[in-house]
Design an enzyme around this catalytic site. Structure first.
Site, short mmCIF file in Angstrom:
data_model
loop_
_atom_site.label_atom_id
_atom_site.label_comp_id
_atom_site.label_asym_id
_atom_site.label_seq_id
_atom_site.Cartn_x
_atom_site.Cartn_y
_atom_site.Cartn_z
CB SER A 45 -0.95 0.01 1.20
OG SER A 45 -1.87 -1.04 1.08
N GLY A 215 -4.42 -2.19 -0.74
CA GLY A 215 -3.60 -1.84 -1.91
C GLY A 215 -3.33 -0.36 -1.97
N GLY A 217 -2.78 3.62 -3.62
CA GLY A 217 -3.39 4.58 -4.54
C GLY A 217 -4.87 4.81 -4.30
CB CYS A 242 -7.11 -1.06 3.79
SG CYS A 242 -6.41 0.58 4.15
CG LEU A 243 -7.76 -0.42 -2.66
CD1 LEU A 243 -7.49 1.04 -3.00
CD2 LEU A 243 -6.96 -1.31 -3.59
CE1 TYR A 287 -7.42 9.18 -3.11
CE2 TYR A 287 -5.59 7.81 -2.35
CZ TYR A 287 -6.11 8.75 -3.23
OH TYR A 287 -5.30 9.28 -4.22
CG HIS A 323 -4.09 -3.02 7.47
ND1 HIS A 323 -3.99 -3.80 6.33
CD2 HIS A 323 -4.02 -1.74 7.03
CE1 HIS A 323 -3.87 -3.04 5.27
NE2 HIS A 323 -3.88 -1.78 5.67
CD GLU A 325 -3.71 -7.06 7.84
OE1 GLU A 325 -4.94 -7.00 8.04
OE2 GLU A 325 -3.09 -6.19 7.22
#
Ligand SMILES: NC(=O)CC[C@H](N)C(=O)O
Length: 355
Positions: A45, A215, A217, A242-243, A287, A323, A325
Site C-alpha cells: 500500500s 492496496g 493509490g 482498507c482499499l 483515502y 488492518h 491482521e
C-alpha cells in the site's frame, strides 16, 4: 556535510545524510508506528510514496524476512531521524534510497498542517538540492497513478492452503501477506487472484466468499475489482480490508475521498457503533469512505469519525478500513477473520480470536 536532500512541494529543501543512495520522488507520508518497520516497508500500500517514520530510531531489532509482508520494499524511499545500519544496508541492497539525520518532527508537522505532499529526494555523493527539485518536478499525484494495481498485484493466481474448510477468492490489489495467512490459519484455502481477474475465473473457483485486499493509490482506479464486486453482490458474501473496503463501498453506490494526511500507525482508536467498544488498530491509508452507499457504517474512528467498518446483513458484507491482521500488532481486531469465515460458512465454526 549533507549528502542528501529532500525537496518538498511547499518549496523547502531539507538537508540530510544518505544511508542508501539514489534519486526518487513520491507522495510524502508519515507513520507514527514505533515498531513494524519491516512490515511497513514491505506493505504494497506504500507503493509510489515516500515513507517518513516519526519514531526517531528505526531498525533497532534488525531485519528478518519472516516479518516481510511481500517480496520487496514498496515505498520509493525511507526517511527517519536515525536508521540503523541493518535497515540502511537492506534498503541499499533493494535499491531504495534512504536518508536520515534530518528533523523529522518538522517534516511530520508540515505534512500534518499542509497535507500529504509531493517530494523529491537525491541521496549519495553526487546529490544536490537541484537534483531533489528535479525529482519533485516529476512527481505524479497518487490519484494519477492510474494502473497502480498492475505494479503490485500477482500476475498469476496461486493458493495459500489452510485445510480446505472454506474457499476464499482473494483479489490481490497489493495484498499484505498476513491477510492470506490469517485466513489460512482459520482453515481457509485462499485463492489469491490478480487485481483484474474476471468474473468467470472467480465463478469457476466456486468460492464461499469474495475478499478484496488492501492496496495502494486511489480506489477509483480499481474499476475492474469494483465491477467484480458488483457482479457478485447478492451471489457471494463479500469482505474487504482498507482499499478493499473502499472498493466495496464504491460498488454499493458509495464514494471515497482523499484525506489530508491519512491514518498511518499502530494506535488508531476505533469505536464499534452498536456496542461502544473501542479497539486499537493498525492503519495505513490516505483515502476514506465519504459515503457508504447501501452499506451501514458499523465502526468509526474515534479521532475523526471516518468510517472504519461497513456491513450489510442483507447482502452478507463485512469490511474494515484498518488492518485486522495488524502485524506487528495490536491484535485486538483479529476476530474480523472469524467474522468473514462465519459469513462464508454456516456459522457453526469455533472462532480463533487470539494468536
Ligand atoms: N492500506 C490500504 O489498502 C490503503 C488504501 C488506499 N490506497 C488508501 O490510501 O487509502
Amino acid at each position: 556535510m549533507a549528502d542528501a536532500y529532500v525537496a518538498l512541494a511547499d518549496g523547502r529543501v531539507f538537508e540530510a545524510r544518505a544511508r542508501a543512495p539514489g534519486r526518487t520522488r513520491g507522495e510524502l507520508v508519515f507513520t507514527t508506528a514505533y515498531t513494524g518497520y519491516e512490515e511497513s516497508l514491505t506493505d504494497p500500500s506504500y507503493e509510489e510514496q515516500v515513507l517518513t517514520f516519526s519514531y526517531p530510531l528505526i531498525g533497532n531489532y534488525g531485519v528478518r524476512d519472516e516479518r516481510f509482508e511481500s517480496d520487496r520494499v514498496h515505498p520509493n524511499a525511507a526517511v527517519a531521524r536515525e536508521l540503523t545500519d541493518d535497515v540502511a544496508e537492506w534498503l541499499e541492497s533493494e535499491g531504495v534510497p534512504a536518508v536520515d539525520h534530518l528533523d523529522t518532527r518538522e517534516l511530520v508537522t508540515s505534512v500534518r498542517e499542509e497535507g500529504a505532499m509531493a517530494c523529491g529526494i537525491a541521496a549519495g555523493p553526487d546529490a544536490t538540492p537541484e537534483a531533489a527539485k528535479e525529482e519533485l518536478a516529476e512527481c505524479v499525484g497518487m490519484s494519477d497513478h492510474l494502473d497502480i494495481g498492475k505494479q503490485v498485484s500477482t500476475d498469476e493466481p496461486y493458493t495459500v492452503e489452510g485445510g480446505g474448510d472454506y474457499d476464499v477468492a482473494l483479489v490481490d490489489c497489493g495484498m499484505k501477506g498476513s491477510i492470506a495467512t490469517s485466513l489460512a490459519e482459520r482453515g481457509a484455502d485462499v485463492h489469491v487472484l490478480p487485481y483484474d481477474v474476471d468474473a468467470d475465473t472467480v465463478a469457476e473457483l466456486d468460492p464461499d466468499v469474495l475478499f478484496v485486499s488492501n492496496g495502494p493509490g486511489d480506489p477509483a482506479n480499481f474499476e475492474s475489482a469494483q465491477a467484480l464486486v458488483e457482479t457478485f453482490t447478492g451471489e457471494l458474501p463479500l469482505a474487504g480490508i482498507c482499499l478493499g473496503q473502499q472498493i466495496v463501498a464504491r460498488a454499493f453506490g458509495g464514494d471515497t475521498e482523499k484525506m489530508a494526511f491519512g491514518h498511518r500507525g499502530v494506535n488508531q482508536p476505533v469505536r464499534d457503533v452498536e456496542t461502544g467498544q473501542v479497539v486499537m488498530t493498525t492503519q495505513n491509508h490516505g483515502y476514506s469512505v465519504a459515503d457508504p452507499g447501501d452499506l451501514e457504517v458499523t465502526q468509526v474512528n474515534v479521532n475523526d469519525d471516518t468510517a472504519e467498518g461497513l456491513e450489510s446483513e442483507e447482502f452478507s458484507v463485512v469490511t474494515r478500513q484498518y488492518h485486522p491482521e495488524a502485524n506487528p500488532g495490536p491484535h485486538d481486531s483479529l476476530g474480523f477473520f472469524d467474522e468473514v469465515l462465519d459469513l462464508a460458512g454456516d456459522g457453526s465454526r469455533t472462532p480463533v480470536t487470539a494468536d
